[in-house]
Structure formats: C-alpha cells, structure tokens
Scaffold this active site. Structure first.
Site, PDB file in Angstrom:
ATOM      1  N   LYS A   4      46.235  30.496  33.699  1.00 33.17           N
ATOM      2  CA  LYS A   4      47.297  30.606  34.698  1.00 33.17           C
ATOM      3  C   LYS A   4      48.567  29.975  34.153  1.00 33.17           C
ATOM      4  O   LYS A   4      48.525  28.845  33.635  1.00 33.17           O
ATOM      5  CB  LYS A   4      46.870  29.910  35.993  1.00 33.17           C
ATOM      6  CG  LYS A   4      45.577  30.461  36.586  1.00 33.17           C
ATOM      7  CD  LYS A   4      45.736  31.909  36.970  1.00 33.17           C
ATOM      8  CE  LYS A   4      44.451  32.481  37.546  1.00 33.17           C
ATOM      9  NZ  LYS A   4      44.580  33.861  37.992  1.00 33.17           N
ATOM     10  N   ASP A  54      48.124  34.790  32.953  1.00 37.00           N
ATOM     11  CA  ASP A  54      48.268  35.380  34.294  1.00 37.00           C
ATOM     12  C   ASP A  54      49.350  34.631  35.065  1.00 37.00           C
ATOM     13  O   ASP A  54      49.189  33.458  35.409  1.00 37.00           O
ATOM     14  CB  ASP A  54      46.917  35.278  35.020  1.00 37.00           C
ATOM     15  CG  ASP A  54      46.899  36.036  36.327  1.00 37.00           C
ATOM     16  OD1 ASP A  54      47.956  36.529  36.749  1.00 37.00           O
ATOM     17  OD2 ASP A  54      45.800  36.133  36.933  1.00 37.00           O
ATOM     18  N   GLU A  72      49.173  39.245  32.620  1.00 33.54           N
ATOM     19  CA  GLU A  72      48.658  39.805  33.880  1.00 33.54           C
ATOM     20  C   GLU A  72      49.615  39.560  35.040  1.00 33.54           C
ATOM     21  O   GLU A  72      50.161  38.455  35.183  1.00 33.54           O
ATOM     22  CB  GLU A  72      47.294  39.176  34.189  1.00 33.54           C
ATOM     23  CG  GLU A  72      46.642  39.734  35.446  1.00 33.54           C
ATOM     24  CD  GLU A  72      45.149  39.433  35.485  1.00 33.54           C
ATOM     25  OE1 GLU A  72      44.443  39.804  34.526  1.00 33.54           O
ATOM     26  OE2 GLU A  72      44.698  38.821  36.466  1.00 33.54           O
ATOM     27  N   ASP A 122      46.647  43.386  38.729  1.00 39.10           N
ATOM     28  CA  ASP A 122      45.540  43.260  39.678  1.00 39.10           C
ATOM     29  C   ASP A 122      46.016  43.090  41.124  1.00 39.10           C
ATOM     30  O   ASP A 122      45.735  43.924  41.972  1.00 39.10           O
ATOM     31  CB  ASP A 122      44.537  42.154  39.265  1.00 39.10           C
ATOM     32  CG  ASP A 122      45.145  40.773  39.121  1.00 39.10           C
ATOM     33  OD1 ASP A 122      46.372  40.638  39.185  1.00 39.10           O
ATOM     34  OD2 ASP A 122      44.372  39.808  38.940  1.00 39.10           O
ATOM     35  N   LYS A 159      38.815  43.345  41.700  1.00 37.27           N
ATOM     36  CA  LYS A 159      38.175  42.238  42.419  1.00 37.27           C
ATOM     37  C   LYS A 159      37.572  42.793  43.709  1.00 37.27           C
ATOM     38  O   LYS A 159      38.278  43.366  44.545  1.00 37.27           O
ATOM     39  CB  LYS A 159      39.195  41.139  42.723  1.00 37.27           C
ATOM     40  CG  LYS A 159      39.626  40.355  41.486  1.00 37.27           C
ATOM     41  CD  LYS A 159      40.411  39.116  41.881  1.00 37.27           C
ATOM     42  CE  LYS A 159      40.586  38.159  40.717  1.00 37.27           C
ATOM     43  NZ  LYS A 159      41.468  38.645  39.664  1.00 37.27           N
TER      44      LYS A 159
HETATM   45 MG    MG Z   1      44.978  37.791  38.139  1.00 35.09          MG
END
Ligand code: MG
Length: 368
Positions: free
Chosen positions: A155, A184, A209, A232, A256
């Site tokens: 992250k 991400d 991401e 995503d 997800k």
């Molecule tokens: Mg993600």
C-alpha cells in the site's frame, strides 16, 4: 464477528484499519445440507460498503429467500436482486453459501463446479500496510518473503508522491529477482500525480493498482504512462470489467468476492478474463478462512497463466472461524477434496447466531 488485526494497517490517505467486522451466514436446507458463506467489507472507507449495511440488508433478503431452492443459484440471485437493488457486498455471503450447498449435494469439491482442478496450488500474495519511513514496509515484505511468499502487494500513498516513490525504491532495493510487486494507491492520486510516480519506476517486476479513484481518472493516467496497471475498486460488475477492457485502462483485474457479490459473478468475470487474456487476482475484501477458502477454490479452477495470486486475509488476524479450509504450503494455497468448501464452523469461536430466520414459523428473529 470482530477480527482484530495483529497490527494496525494503513491504506493511502491515512485510512487506518485495526480490524474487521464480518458477517457469517449459515443456510440450513430441509435435506439436512448446510452451506456457509461470509461477507466482510474492509471497514467503512475502502468501498461504498460497510458491515452494518450487511446485517440491515439481510433483514430484507432472508425473509424472501426462505423456502427457495438453494441449488438454483441464478434464481436465488434474481430473487435477491428483485428485493434489493445492487449492493452486491450484502449478497455475497448468501451466494457463496448456496454454492457450498450445491457442491455438497453433488458430493464434489467446490472447485469441480467452478471449472475443475487446473492447478494443484495457487500463489498467495502478501499484503504490506503503508508507513513512513519506508523501513517498516521493507520489514513487513521480508516477513512474507521468509514465509515463502514471492508475490507482494504494498500500500502506498502518503502525504506526498515523494513518500510513495521513496517507499517503492526501498522495497525494490531489497527485492529478489523472482519476486513480483503491486504498488496499490487505493485511488489516492490525481491522474497527473499517478503518472509521475509510475514513470519514475522502470522494473519488470512492478505493477500499479487503482492509482486513481474512478475508472475514467485511471484512464487518464493510462494516457500519461506506459507502466503496467491493474484495477479493482472501480470494477463492481461484468459491465464495468467490459468497459475497463474496452478502454485499455488496465492489464490486470483484481477480483474480490465481497465487492462483486460472490462466486456467481466471480465465475462470469473469470470467464471474461480467460476469454480476453486479462490476468487477475482472486481474493476477498476481508474476512476469515471461509472467504479465503472460497477464493482459493475459484483460483484452483482458473488457468494458472490467468490467475496471478490470492491475497489471504487470514494473514492479518488469528481468528479461526472454521476447520477444513485452505492451507498454506509456503507461499502457495491448497484446498482439500472434501465436498463443498470443505469447512466446518468452530462453534466455540463463532458463538450463537445473532439472527435466525426460519421456514414455516412465520417469524424472524432478526438482529437486535
Ligand atoms: Mg487493491
């Protein structure tokens, strides 16, 4: 159920998560078959989804589902969609529990109904929280490396883009040649900022991401950088995925189960990815071994060149809600050949149900 994390976890923009609030659903049939599923958003700020919303939504959905045939899963989803518009995260637990029932009825492991065993095991992905200075992130990646994980998501998205670039540089300096990294941003950057960060990295092991909040903004970043991108958060439906593919906005898709409403939609999106050569991750938004096991079953039934990795939420907490689920073998995940998900709830961990809806009694004991 509450799943407190072993350590605090930060997304971009200072979004702190100390644990997760998960809703587990158990569906009992008149044939004596029991199916299990769970829905667990990542807190309240990751997606337009929140844990209390699931319980409120189940108050609407459960009464209209009682008496329906759980083997007819498309019918179940149509019934849910007629009773409650969109909000797939609420429906995911019921959809997964119905797939569990169908596979148990067929006396087959769930992966057999999702396409069959295309591989014996799937790569697991470590997930490292953002922090400054970057040394903390490097330490977290090392811990996953020691456990055998070769795929990492990190992250990023601090106060400045320089923070993110410092973090990326520190992680790559410590990286091994055969590892793969996804940085991400969880929608944190403006398109121009995303392009500056992405253009500062030239490394074949790296992808970025959800660099911006919306698909259109990610599309703008796409125009400004040739770095490989995955998307995503802004893909909730098959239609969104088709649009993302048509825009050329990303080379990979992060699936997800909680975000898209369970295994029925996931299977359709997986098939789209296979048909169009889009690599994908297969995982959950959060939860326990119930969700992770469902994700690994789908990943096992996906061509290995399409399925990149599965992030297992159980790496973040020690709450074991069920036995018989997926197991880690180094940095890879495997599932058993038991029927369905192969899970048995652990009663002393999950406790008594907080709401019960019963057929034929004309009453529902809803959430207090
Ligand atoms: Mg993600």
């Amino acid at each position: 159920m509450d799943f407190p994390f072993d350590e605090p976890y930060y997304l971009s923009g200072g979004r702190l998560q100390k644990g997760l609030d998960c809703t587990i659903v158990e569906i009992h049939t008149d044939a004596g078959i029991v199916g299990i599923g769970e829905s667990c958003p990542w807190g309240n700020t990751y997606l337009p989804a929140f844990a209390l919303g699931i319980r409120a939504g189940l108050e609407i959905l459960c009464p209209v589902l009682i008496g329906e045939n759980p083997l007819h899963i498309d019918c179940i989803n149509r019934t849910m969609n007629k009773a409650l518009c969109n909000q797939p995260y609420i429906k995911a637990a019921i959809d997964v529990a119905c797939w569990d029932i169908l596979a148990r009825k067929a006396n087959l492991p769930l992966y057999a109904l999702l396409g069959g065993k295309l591989c014996d095991s799937v790569p697991l992905q470590g997930s490292s929280s953002f922090s400054m200075p970057p040394s903390g992130v490097v330490q977290r990646v090392r811990k996953f490396r020691e456990r055998g994980y070769a795929v990492h998501t990190i992250k990023i998205g601090g106060d400045t883009i320089q923070d993110s670039m410092a973090c990326i540089a520190a992680v790559l300096e410590d990286a091994k040649p055969d590892e793969r990294f996804t940085f991400d941003a969880n929608g944190h950057w403006l398109p121009g900022e995303a392009a500056v960060v992405m253009n500062s990295v030239r490394d074949s092991r790296v992808m970025f991401e959800q660099v911006c909040r919306t698909m259109d903004e990610c599309g703008e970043a796409r125009q400004l950088s040739s770095a490989p991108m995955t998307i995503d958060e802004s893909v909730e439906t098959l239609s969104d995925l088709r649009r993302a593919h048509a825009m050329g906005v990303a080379q990979r898709f992060g699936l997800k189960l909680g975000r898209i409403g369970g295994l029925s939609q996931a299977r359709a999106m997986r098939d789209f990815c296979v048909a169009h050569g889009i690599q994908m991750n297969t995982e959950v938004t959060g939860g326990s071994i119930i969700g992770d096991t469902a994700a690994v079953h789908l990943a096992i039934a996906t061509p290995p060149e399409i399925n990149r990795a599965t992030w297992d939420c159980t790496q973040l907490h020690g709450c074991v809600t069920a036995t018989g689920g997926f197991k880690r073998d180094g940095g890879r995940g495997i599932v058993s050949d038991k029927p369905g998900l192969g899970l048995e709830l652990v009663p002393e961990v999950v406790g008594e149900p907080v709401a019960v809806y019963e057929y034929g009694k004309g009453i529902c004991n809803g959430f207090k």
